[in-house]
Motif scaffolding. Structure first.
Motif, short mmCIF file in Angstrom:
data_model
loop_
_atom_site.label_atom_id
_atom_site.label_comp_id
_atom_site.label_asym_id
_atom_site.label_seq_id
_atom_site.Cartn_x
_atom_site.Cartn_y
_atom_site.Cartn_z
N VAL A 362 0.83 -1.21 0.00
CA VAL A 362 0.00 0.00 0.00
C VAL A 362 0.87 1.25 0.00
O VAL A 362 0.64 2.18 -0.81
CB VAL A 362 -0.94 0.00 1.22
CG1 VAL A 362 -1.68 1.34 1.33
CG2 VAL A 362 -1.94 -1.15 1.11
N GLY A 363 1.86 1.31 0.88
CA GLY A 363 2.67 2.52 0.99
C GLY A 363 3.42 2.84 -0.28
O GLY A 363 3.44 4.00 -0.73
N LEU A 373 2.26 8.82 2.76
CA LEU A 373 1.50 8.82 4.01
C LEU A 373 2.45 8.98 5.19
O LEU A 373 3.58 8.50 5.16
CB LEU A 373 0.72 7.52 4.17
CG LEU A 373 -0.31 7.19 3.10
CD1 LEU A 373 -0.94 5.83 3.40
CD2 LEU A 373 -1.38 8.26 3.00
N GLU A 374 1.96 9.64 6.24
CA GLU A 374 2.68 9.61 7.51
C GLU A 374 2.11 8.45 8.32
O GLU A 374 1.32 8.62 9.24
CB GLU A 374 2.56 10.93 8.26
CG GLU A 374 3.45 10.95 9.49
CD GLU A 374 3.63 12.33 10.08
OE1 GLU A 374 4.78 12.71 10.34
OE2 GLU A 374 2.62 13.01 10.29
N ALA A 375 2.56 7.25 7.95
CA ALA A 375 1.90 6.03 8.39
C ALA A 375 2.53 5.47 9.66
O ALA A 375 2.97 4.32 9.70
CB ALA A 375 1.95 5.00 7.27
N HIS A 376 2.57 6.28 10.71
CA HIS A 376 3.06 5.77 11.99
C HIS A 376 1.96 5.00 12.70
O HIS A 376 0.83 4.89 12.23
CB HIS A 376 3.62 6.90 12.86
CG HIS A 376 2.69 8.04 13.06
ND1 HIS A 376 1.47 7.92 13.68
CD2 HIS A 376 2.79 9.36 12.72
CE1 HIS A 376 0.87 9.08 13.75
NE2 HIS A 376 1.63 9.98 13.15
N LEU A 398 -5.17 13.00 7.45
CA LEU A 398 -4.34 13.30 6.27
C LEU A 398 -3.56 14.59 6.39
O LEU A 398 -2.89 15.00 5.45
CB LEU A 398 -5.24 13.38 5.03
CG LEU A 398 -5.89 12.07 4.57
CD1 LEU A 398 -7.07 12.36 3.65
CD2 LEU A 398 -4.88 11.18 3.86
N ALA A 399 -3.62 15.26 7.53
CA ALA A 399 -3.08 16.62 7.64
C ALA A 399 -1.58 16.70 7.35
O ALA A 399 -1.11 17.74 6.88
CB ALA A 399 -3.37 17.18 9.03
N ASP A 400 -0.82 15.63 7.61
CA ASP A 400 0.63 15.71 7.46
C ASP A 400 1.18 14.80 6.37
O ASP A 400 2.37 14.44 6.39
CB ASP A 400 1.32 15.40 8.79
CG ASP A 400 1.21 16.54 9.78
OD1 ASP A 400 1.30 17.70 9.33
OD2 ASP A 400 1.00 16.30 10.98
N ILE A 401 0.36 14.42 5.40
CA ILE A 401 0.89 13.68 4.26
C ILE A 401 1.73 14.63 3.40
O ILE A 401 1.73 15.85 3.59
CB ILE A 401 -0.24 13.07 3.41
CG1 ILE A 401 -1.11 14.16 2.78
CG2 ILE A 401 -1.07 12.11 4.25
CD1 ILE A 401 -2.13 13.63 1.79
N ARG A 402 2.46 14.07 2.44
CA ARG A 402 3.15 14.87 1.43
C ARG A 402 2.66 14.43 0.06
O ARG A 402 2.44 13.23 -0.17
CB ARG A 402 4.67 14.71 1.54
CG ARG A 402 5.26 15.33 2.80
CD ARG A 402 5.10 16.83 2.81
NE ARG A 402 5.64 17.43 4.04
CZ ARG A 402 4.93 17.68 5.12
NH1 ARG A 402 3.63 17.36 5.16
NH2 ARG A 402 5.48 18.25 6.17
N ARG A 432 10.08 10.28 0.17
CA ARG A 432 10.52 9.00 0.74
C ARG A 432 10.74 9.11 2.25
O ARG A 432 10.42 8.19 3.00
CB ARG A 432 11.79 8.53 0.04
CG ARG A 432 11.54 8.07 -1.39
CD ARG A 432 12.84 7.71 -2.10
NE ARG A 432 12.59 7.28 -3.48
CZ ARG A 432 13.52 7.23 -4.43
NH1 ARG A 432 14.77 7.59 -4.14
NH2 ARG A 432 13.20 6.83 -5.65
N ARG A 433 11.27 10.24 2.69
CA ARG A 433 11.44 10.43 4.13
C ARG A 433 10.11 10.30 4.86
O ARG A 433 10.02 9.64 5.90
CB ARG A 433 12.04 11.81 4.40
CG ARG A 433 13.54 11.90 4.35
CD ARG A 433 13.96 13.34 4.60
NE ARG A 433 15.40 13.46 4.76
CZ ARG A 433 16.03 14.62 4.88
NH1 ARG A 433 15.33 15.76 4.86
NH2 ARG A 433 17.33 14.65 5.04
N LYS A 434 9.10 10.94 4.33
CA LYS A 434 7.81 10.93 5.01
C LYS A 434 7.29 9.51 5.15
O LYS A 434 6.84 9.11 6.24
CB LYS A 434 6.82 11.80 4.24
CG LYS A 434 5.40 11.80 4.77
CD LYS A 434 5.30 12.37 6.17
CE LYS A 434 5.57 13.85 6.24
NZ LYS A 434 5.25 14.41 7.57
#
Length: 510
Positions: A362-363, A373-376, A398-402, A432-434
């Motif tokens: 998915v990611g 996604l900021e998938a923590h 979704l506020a902090d996705i890129r 990629r970092r995100k």
């Protein structure tokens, strides 16, 4: 054990114990018993940062058979065990600064005498004491029932220790003991939200604000009681009872939806409020999330934002979202990834490989389309079948996705004009970092609990993934992760700062 008299030695634990003796004297002995373990848990997180983050006052690091030695720029040497950056158990009992042993992360930080260290040391003292209180408040001494929870908030309550890698994992400055017990999800409270009527003309609304939260020409905003007392400094009408989720400011309402409230205090790293801009963009982001879910081959759901409103202030706002539980079918469980470690499922190598494969499928698919996604472990949930097998994912907030406009355009996905400029970037490193920092170094690593377990799951998972440049980077480059301690020690440098961790697919972690 050396205990120098420093400002960091404000005896936060003693102050907390004194408060506890008044409000919950029965927890006093359990709190005292939990302190050594809490101290080791926070020290382990701090040592991870010292071992891997680009802290400017560390001149070099030397690995040897007897552990890891850090050479400080002032000539001192700090020695401790070899660091597994992906471990989630407390394994650092003490470290030695020029031969003097320290078992307390706050006292160690004060002794290091680094810029902004005194304030950080106080935060670490709060983190230790608050973590001990969280552990002491568990009805079964941290042992979870074999019966899985029925309600979504019950899953969230299982996340007792907070952030798996941040030394401020349980720091809640500004909260009294009574408030921690009353509002901390790990304590299982019911929170009575206040209701504050505000003239519609003074509000910004995005999406559909429900009729039951309207009063003629006024909107009625749910308010966290801590916010009402300490920030708004006003009394609100009595509202609905709700169960706090692991973010503390988001609560599950009795009829199912979740409400994110403004809570203007520093939790872990950030001051929690709801910006006017995030309210303005919430409906567009929610619609965008549905587009993304439609491109995931049924493997991802994104929770919808039902409505958002603000009285043109980040201190007075609320967001209503559907519960992730609506995306589970009969007999299925929708589990926050942060709570998976409490199920015993990650003990199985086969289950771990299946879970890693689902997350990476998915990611990486969304990253190829242009969305990181900021998938923590807090934002990401997994739908399990009745046997515990991972079926699909649910993502919230979704506020902090890129979002990469060029990749989106190549995939034929229109970029909504309303998306905030701050989340748009075509920089591949930023995208990629995100994703990698949150999903690999956060959700997966914390679920699996060690570098060795993470490596095995990743190796099994990547064999089945379609090739591409993002997968190549994942397989061959060091993994990015937020430098959480560096960020806390750099108050003049806003925004995220990063470091690199050894890639379990290419390196052996100690």
């Amino acid at each position: 054990m050396h205990r120098p008299p420093t400002a960091a030695e404000a005896e936060v634990a003693a102050e907390l114990a004194a408060e506890l003796a008044v409000v919950r004297p029965d927890l006093g002995p359990r709190f005292t018993a939990a302190l050594p373990g809490a101290r080791a848990a926070v020290l382990t997180r701090l040592w991870r940062a010292l071992a891997h983050e680009p802290l400017p006052w560390i001149a070099g690091r030397e690995r040897g058979a007897e552990g890891l030695t850090l050479r400080l720029r002032d000539g001192r040497r700090l020695h401790g065990p070899l660091s597994d950056p992906y471990a989630t158990t407390a394994y650092v009992g003490q470290v030695r600064l020029d031969g003097v042993a320290y078992d307390d992360p706050a006292r160690l930080t004060a002794a290091l005498r680094v810029p902004h260290g005194d304030g950080f040391a106080v935060e670490l003292g709060h983190s230790v004491a608050s973590l001990a209180l969280s552990r002491a408040g568990q009805p079964t001494a941290g042992v979870h029932s074999k019966e899985w929870p029925v309600h979504d908030w019950e899953w969230e309550r299982r996340v007792v220790d907070g952030h798996p890698y941040h030394p401020n994992c349980r720091s809640r400055p500004g909260f009294t003991v009574a408030e921690e017990l009353a509002y901390g999800p790990e304590h299982g409270p019911v929170v009575r939200l206040g209701l504050l009527p505000v003239p519609v003309a003074e509000c910004l609304v995005s999406g559909e604000w429900p009729a039951e939260l309207r009063d003629g020409r006024r909107l009625v905003l749910p308010v966290h009681p801590w916010q009402a007392a300490h920030v708004l400094k006003r009394t609100c009408e009595q509202g609905v009872s709700a169960h706090p989720l692991m973010s503390l400011r988001t609560l599950a309402l009795p009829d199912g939806p979740h409400v994110k409230t403004a809570l203007s205090t520093r939790l872990t790293s950030s001051v929690r409020d709801i910006s006017v801009g995030s309210v303005a963009a919430s409906a567009a982001l929610s619609a965008f999330g549905e587009i993304l879910a439609a491109r995931s081959d049924g493997l991802l759901h994104v929770t919808r934002t039902l409505g958002a409103a603000t009285a043109n202030s980040p201190d007075l706002a609320a967001v209503l979202r559907e519960s992730p539980a609506v995306h589970g079918g009969p007999g299925e469980h929708v589990v926050p990834v942060a709570a998976l470690a409490t199920t015993g499922l990650p003990d199985s190598p086969a289950w771990s490989a299946d879970f890693a494969r689902l997350c990476l499928t998915v990611g990486l698919r969304l990253l190829e389309l242009g969305v990181a996604l900021e998938a923590h472990g807090q934002n990401l949930l997994v739908v399990l079948d009745p046997s515990g097998a991972p079926l699909r994912l649910v993502y919230r907030d979704l506020a902090d996705i890129r979002v990469g406009p060029a990749r989106l355009a190549a995939a034929g996905i229109p970029l909504p004009d309303e998306l905030p400029a701050r989340i748009r970037t075509d920089e591949v490193t930023a995208l990629r970092r995100k994703l990698f920092g949150s999903l690999i170094c956060g959700a997966l690593a914390a679920t699996l609990g060690s570098g060795a377990h993470l490596a095995a799951a990743l190796e099994a998972a990547v064999r089945d993934l379609p090739p591409g440049p993002d997968l190549t980077a994942l397989r061959g480059e060091p993994l990015p992760v937020k430098a959480l301690t560096l960020m806390r020690l750099s108050p003049g440098s806003p925004g995220d700062q990063w470091t690199s961790l050894p890639n379990p697919l290419t390196a052996t972690t100690a």
